[in-house]
Design an enzyme around this catalytic site. Structure first.
Site, short mmCIF file in Angstrom:
data_model
loop_
_atom_site.label_atom_id
_atom_site.label_comp_id
_atom_site.label_asym_id
_atom_site.label_seq_id
_atom_site.Cartn_x
_atom_site.Cartn_y
_atom_site.Cartn_z
N HIS A 34 20.73 31.87 10.05
CA HIS A 34 19.30 32.17 9.98
C HIS A 34 18.56 31.74 11.24
O HIS A 34 17.73 32.47 11.76
CB HIS A 34 18.70 31.49 8.75
N ASP B 255 22.92 36.24 8.62
CA ASP B 255 21.75 35.84 7.84
C ASP B 255 21.47 36.87 6.74
O ASP B 255 20.63 37.76 6.89
CB ASP B 255 20.52 35.68 8.73
N ASP C 241 11.70 34.22 10.77
CA ASP C 241 11.33 33.61 9.49
C ASP C 241 9.83 33.85 9.25
O ASP C 241 9.35 34.96 9.43
CB ASP C 241 11.70 32.11 9.52
#
Length: 311
Positions: A288, A258, A124
């Protein structure tokens, strides 16, 4: 000066699988003064240091399944909380947050601890922050493992992803721009293949007693460089100019669930020379937050990669 909030320690008592002693340092900020950053620090740097950077809206708790295996393998496992997250200080004014500031705070963290022989683990926002950091101080890094992350420049393939940011990222940016609060644990749960245990979800809420503590969590999504004229595009392009010559091993371990980041795996593999020197695996059964759902599998892939670096 922005008001600084600090989550009470009792919020972090008895978290599942996270019995690590807290460590703290202060990083400088010209406007805000010294800011306390929390980090997990386990193991000895026999071979080097593994620096694990989380993203939005998580914190170092996300890496709890990787820290032990990394330390057992003879590496120092360091997992910091970005300013505004976890046990780190939280400026209450969301307008003070910027992409450059997040990079600067993490640069100060690495410099203060004088981390060397770093293997960077990113997911991320850990990617956009960590890869810019690597580009600024490449001699400190000996390898990278990227999972479910990106480094956008608003360019078309092969330098970027077609149609990015697209129908997942664009609404997420707008939601954070217009909201005064975020249901943190529900955001984590919504991007998982299977809903985590209630105690685990409570741990993701732990840093945020109420909405006033969530300025960073709300602001950081709005800092995604989504257009060619966005702040951060020039800096990301400069980082890519370094990464395109980075020939140390660059591994990927993206999950199979994801869609928001999946296409970036190939961009990393095509553009970074070191990707040809590293293993690439697919982590099955995860959305994710791959560290949360398949942390054991990701830890195994990371330890295998670390053994290659030792050799």
């Amino acid at each position: 000066m922005s008001k600084l909030l600090r989550t009470p320690d009792e919020r972090f008592a008895s978290l599942p699988g996270f019995a690590f002693a807290p460590h703290y340092i202060e990083v400088a900020d010209a406007e805000l003064g010294p800011l306390r950053m929390h980090y997990v620090d386990e193991g000895e740097a026999v071979h080097g240091t593994v620096l694990m950077l989380h993203g939005e809206p998580s914190w170092s708790f996300l890496y709890r399944k990787l820290i032990g295996p990394v330390a057992t393998a003879g590496w120092r496992a360091v997992a910091p909380d970005h300013v505004g997250f976890g046990r780190s200080d939280k400026p209450a004014d969301r307008s003070i947050f910027s992409y450059d500031r997040f990079v600067g705070w993490m640069r100060g963290f690495v410099e203060q601890l004088d981390l060397q022989r770093i293997v960077l683990v990113i997911q991320d926002w850990g990617g956009p922050i960590g890869l810019r950091l690597l580009a600024e101080m490449p001699d400190r890094f000996i390898g990278v493992l990227a999972t479910n992350t990106l480094l956008p420049t608003a360019e078309e393939p092969p330098r970027g992803v077609a149609g990015w940011p697209g129908p997942i990222i664009e609404p997420w940016i707008e939601l954070c721009r217009t909201s005064d609060d975020l249901p943190v644990s529900e955001i984590v749960a919504a991007t998982c293949v299977q809903r985590p245990d209630p105690a685990v979800l409570a741990a993701y809420d732990a840093p945020f007693p109420d909405a006033s503590y969530k300025a960073a969590a709300l602001a950081i999504t709005t800092l995604i460089p989504a257009r060619a004229d966005s702040d951060g595009i020039a800096q990301n392009k400069a980082a890519w100019s370094v990464l395109e010559h980075f020939d140390r091993p660059f591994a990927t371990a993206f999950s199979d669930g994801d869609p928001s980041t999946a296409a970036w795996e190939q961009v990393f593999r095509d553009r970074i020379p070191g990707a040809a020197k590293a293993p690439h695996v697919r982590i099955e059964g995860a959305g994710h937050f791959v560290q949360e759902e398949q942390g054991e599998a990701l830890a195994a892939a990371l330890v295998d990669f670390l053994r290659q670096l030792e050799d």
